[in-house]
Design a protein around this motif. Structure first.
Motif, PDB file in Angstrom:
ATOM      1  N   GLY A  81       0.770  -1.236   0.000  1.00  0.00           N
ATOM      2  CA  GLY A  81       0.000   0.000   0.000  1.00  0.00           C
ATOM      3  C   GLY A  81       0.798   1.281   0.000  1.00  0.00           C
ATOM      4  N   LEU A  82       2.084   1.218  -0.347  1.00  0.00           N
ATOM      5  CA  LEU A  82       2.917   2.424  -0.391  1.00  0.00           C
ATOM      6  C   LEU A  82       3.197   2.805  -1.837  1.00  0.00           C
ATOM      7  N   ASN A  83       3.057   4.087  -2.124  1.00  0.00           N
ATOM      8  CA  ASN A  83       3.344   4.594  -3.461  1.00  0.00           C
ATOM      9  C   ASN A  83       4.133   5.899  -3.337  1.00  0.00           C
ATOM     10  N   GLY A  84       4.866   6.215  -4.372  1.00  0.00           N
ATOM     11  CA  GLY A  84       5.677   7.425  -4.335  1.00  0.00           C
ATOM     12  C   GLY A  84       7.015   7.189  -3.657  1.00  0.00           C
ATOM     13  N   PRO A  85       7.800   8.262  -3.494  1.00  0.00           N
ATOM     14  CA  PRO A  85       9.133   8.144  -2.886  1.00  0.00           C
ATOM     15  C   PRO A  85       9.054   7.622  -1.450  1.00  0.00           C
ATOM     16  N   SER A  86      10.062   6.863  -1.059  1.00  0.00           N
ATOM     17  CA  SER A  86      10.138   6.384   0.324  1.00  0.00           C
ATOM     18  C   SER A  86      10.377   7.551   1.271  1.00  0.00           C
ATOM     19  N   SER A  87       9.939   7.369   2.512  1.00  0.00           N
ATOM     20  CA  SER A  87      10.167   8.395   3.533  1.00  0.00           C
ATOM     21  C   SER A  87      10.143   7.747   4.911  1.00  0.00           C
ATOM     22  N   ALA A  88      10.545   8.513   5.900  1.00  0.00           N
ATOM     23  CA  ALA A  88      10.532   8.026   7.282  1.00  0.00           C
ATOM     24  C   ALA A  88       9.112   7.823   7.795  1.00  0.00           C
ATOM     25  N   GLN A  89       8.122   8.240   7.043  1.00  0.00           N
ATOM     26  CA  GLN A  89       6.718   8.059   7.425  1.00  0.00           C
ATOM     27  C   GLN A  89       6.160   6.708   6.983  1.00  0.00           C
ATOM     28  N   ASP A  90       6.981   5.895   6.351  1.00  0.00           N
ATOM     29  CA  ASP A  90       6.548   4.557   5.919  1.00  0.00           C
ATOM     30  C   ASP A  90       6.539   3.638   7.137  1.00  0.00           C
ATOM     31  N   LYS A  91       5.467   3.696   7.918  1.00  0.00           N
ATOM     32  CA  LYS A  91       5.426   3.058   9.224  1.00  0.00           C
ATOM     33  C   LYS A  91       5.616   1.550   9.165  1.00  0.00           C
ATOM     34  N   ILE A  92       5.161   0.918   8.118  1.00  0.00           N
ATOM     35  CA  ILE A  92       5.302  -0.527   8.039  1.00  0.00           C
ATOM     36  C   ILE A  92       6.767  -0.949   7.973  1.00  0.00           C
ATOM     37  N   PHE A  93       7.643  -0.041   7.540  1.00  0.00           N
ATOM     38  CA  PHE A  93       9.072  -0.341   7.462  1.00  0.00           C
ATOM     39  C   PHE A  93       9.853   0.248   8.640  1.00  0.00           C
ATOM     40  N   ALA A  94       9.141   0.724   9.659  1.00  0.00           N
ATOM     41  CA  ALA A  94       9.789   1.336  10.819  1.00  0.00           C
ATOM     42  C   ALA A  94       9.509   0.516  12.072  1.00  0.00           C
ATOM     43  N   CYS A  95      10.533  -0.154  12.586  1.00  0.00           N
ATOM     44  CA  CYS A  95      10.389  -0.874  13.847  1.00  0.00           C
ATOM     45  C   CYS A  95      10.325   0.141  14.989  1.00  0.00           C
ATOM     46  N   PRO A  96       9.359   0.037  15.904  1.00  0.00           N
ATOM     47  CA  PRO A  96       9.262   1.008  17.005  1.00  0.00           C
ATOM     48  C   PRO A  96      10.500   1.039  17.900  1.00  0.00           C
ATOM     49  N   HIS A 103      15.579   3.626  10.168  1.00  0.00           N
ATOM     50  CA  HIS A 103      14.463   3.911   9.271  1.00  0.00           C
ATOM     51  C   HIS A 103      14.322   5.414   8.987  1.00  0.00           C
ATOM     52  N   GLU A 104      15.083   6.239   9.670  1.00  0.00           N
ATOM     53  CA  GLU A 104      15.073   7.682   9.406  1.00  0.00           C
ATOM     54  C   GLU A 104      16.132   8.094   8.398  1.00  0.00           C
ATOM     55  N   GLN A 105      16.914   7.131   7.889  1.00  0.00           N
ATOM     56  CA  GLN A 105      18.065   7.450   7.052  1.00  0.00           C
ATOM     57  C   GLN A 105      17.795   7.187   5.569  1.00  0.00           C
ATOM     58  N   VAL A 106      18.325   8.062   4.745  1.00  0.00           N
ATOM     59  CA  VAL A 106      18.211   7.875   3.291  1.00  0.00           C
ATOM     60  C   VAL A 106      18.949   6.613   2.861  1.00  0.00           C
ATOM     61  N   PHE A 107      20.116   6.333   3.478  1.00  0.00           N
ATOM     62  CA  PHE A 107      20.931   5.206   3.016  1.00  0.00           C
ATOM     63  C   PHE A 107      20.246   3.856   3.198  1.00  0.00           C
ATOM     64  N   SER A 108      19.240   3.775   4.064  1.00  0.00           N
ATOM     65  CA  SER A 108      18.508   2.513   4.248  1.00  0.00           C
ATOM     66  C   SER A 108      17.212   2.490   3.450  1.00  0.00           C
ATOM     67  N   ASP A 109      16.987   3.523   2.625  1.00  0.00           N
ATOM     68  CA  ASP A 109      15.706   3.714   1.945  1.00  0.00           C
ATOM     69  C   ASP A 109      14.579   3.769   2.968  1.00  0.00           C
ATOM     70  N   TYR A 110      14.886   4.345   4.139  1.00  0.00           N
ATOM     71  CA  TYR A 110      13.925   4.531   5.217  1.00  0.00           C
ATOM     72  C   TYR A 110      13.294   3.197   5.648  1.00  0.00           C
ATOM     73  N   SER A 111      14.154   2.238   5.930  1.00  0.00           N
ATOM     74  CA  SER A 111      13.678   0.913   6.341  1.00  0.00           C
ATOM     75  C   SER A 111      14.481   0.388   7.522  1.00  0.00           C
ATOM     76  N   SER A 112      13.774  -0.154   8.513  1.00  0.00           N
ATOM     77  CA  SER A 112      14.423  -0.833   9.631  1.00  0.00           C
ATOM     78  C   SER A 112      14.819  -2.253   9.264  1.00  0.00           C
ATOM     79  N   TYR A 113      14.330  -2.722   8.111  1.00  0.00           N
ATOM     80  CA  TYR A 113      14.443  -4.133   7.775  1.00  0.00           C
ATOM     81  C   TYR A 113      15.291  -4.369   6.537  1.00  0.00           C
ATOM     82  N   GLY A 114      15.985  -5.490   6.544  1.00  0.00           N
ATOM     83  CA  GLY A 114      16.812  -5.874   5.413  1.00  0.00           C
ATOM     84  C   GLY A 114      16.359  -7.200   4.831  1.00  0.00           C
ATOM     85  N   PHE A 115      16.573  -7.351   3.546  1.00  0.00           N
ATOM     86  CA  PHE A 115      16.244  -8.582   2.827  1.00  0.00           C
ATOM     87  C   PHE A 115      17.486  -9.459   2.742  1.00  0.00           C
ATOM     88  N   ASN A 116      17.298 -10.749   2.806  1.00  0.00           N
ATOM     89  CA  ASN A 116      18.415 -11.701   2.729  1.00  0.00           C
ATOM     90  C   ASN A 116      18.917 -11.739   1.288  1.00  0.00           C
TER      91      ASN A 116
END
Length: 257
Positions: A98-113, A134-147
């Motif tokens: 359900g996410l569209n457009g540029p990534s941002s720190a507001q992408d809550k599903i990709f932000a671990c609390p 998840h607040e960083q550009v270098f991670s594409d605003y994601s707390s999670y990594g893919f194998n």
């Protein structure tokens, strides 16, 4: 007689100290319970994030003839230009959650609390950074990594990842990691970090991280880290946790074989 009654009704100093001590103990117990409950709530929120991301990745694979993502390195930090990207998968599958457009720190599903700090293990010698990954550009605003660390590490002999591989070809889907909290790579833990937060306590064996597996289940797992250094060509290297599958007794593996 009135003075005697007042003396009998008043607390003695010893009684006051006992009451204060009991209140202090009860307060400490209550704070401990509340702290554990808060930590548990964060892990639960992270679990739900990973479940949804897992579903989004499976939708991607279903639309891609059963293949998992094989994404190019997208990190925009020059100092990390030789690091294979673990978060590029987000760009190709985020519309499935359900996410569209540029990534941002507001992408809550990709932000671990629990993602409120990280260690800059590459550029600045492991300093503590009081910001979320998840607040960083270098991670594409994601707390999670893919194998998805494709290929092998020429130093450690890193096992091949599952990037670009058919999901149905993975031999142990219940053990093979799919998406995980980024600290699992190094490893350290957002949920149970070593205290104090410092470069000396940055990475450690058995750091615990939330992770989802190829079969879809999510678990809170200990990550194995071999503290032995490798020497190649006279240069000493510290390995990352994903440079090898763990020994017996651990509930995960990096390799799809």
């Amino acid at each position: 007689m009135n003075q005697n009654r007042r003396a009998q009704a008043a607390f003695t100093l010893v009684e006051l100290l006992v009451v204060i001590a009991v209140i202090a103990i009860l307060t400490a117990l209550l704070l401990s319970v509340l702290s554990r409950a808060k930590a548990g709530a964060k892990r639960t929120a992270c679990l739900e994030n990973l479940r949804q991301i897992n579903l989004g990745l499976r939708m991607y694979s279903d639309d891609s003839s059963d293949y998992s993502p094989k994404t190019p390195h997208t990190n925009n930090l020059p100092s990390l230009a030789n690091i294979i990207d673990f978060t590029g998968f987000k760009e190709v599958m985020k519309h499935n959650v359900g996410l569209n457009g540029p990534s941002s720190a507001q992408d809550k599903i990709f932000a671990c609390p629990a993602d409120i700090f990280y260690y800059d293990l590459v550029t600045n010698g492991q300093p503590y950074v009081a910001q979320g990954i998840h607040e960083q550009v270098f991670s594409d605003y994601s707390s999670y990594g893919f194998n998805g660390a494709t290929g092998t590490n020429p130093v450690s002999g890193r096992p091949a990842s599952i990037a670009g591989r058919k999901i149905s070809s993975i031999k142990s889907p219940a053990r093979t990691l799919l998406v995980f909290e980024i600290p699992a790579i190094f490893p350290y833990s957002w949920h149970e970090p070593k205290r104090p937060l410092s470069p000396e306590n940055a990475v450690f064996n058995d750091a615990k991280n939330m992770a989802c597996f190829v079969d879809g289940h999510v678990n809170y797992v200990k990550i194995y880290w071999n503290t032995n250094r490798l020497t190649v060509g006279g240069v000493s290297y510290i390995t990352d946790a994903l440079d090898y599958d763990p020994p017996a007794g651990y509930d995960y593996q990096w390799s799809g074989d």
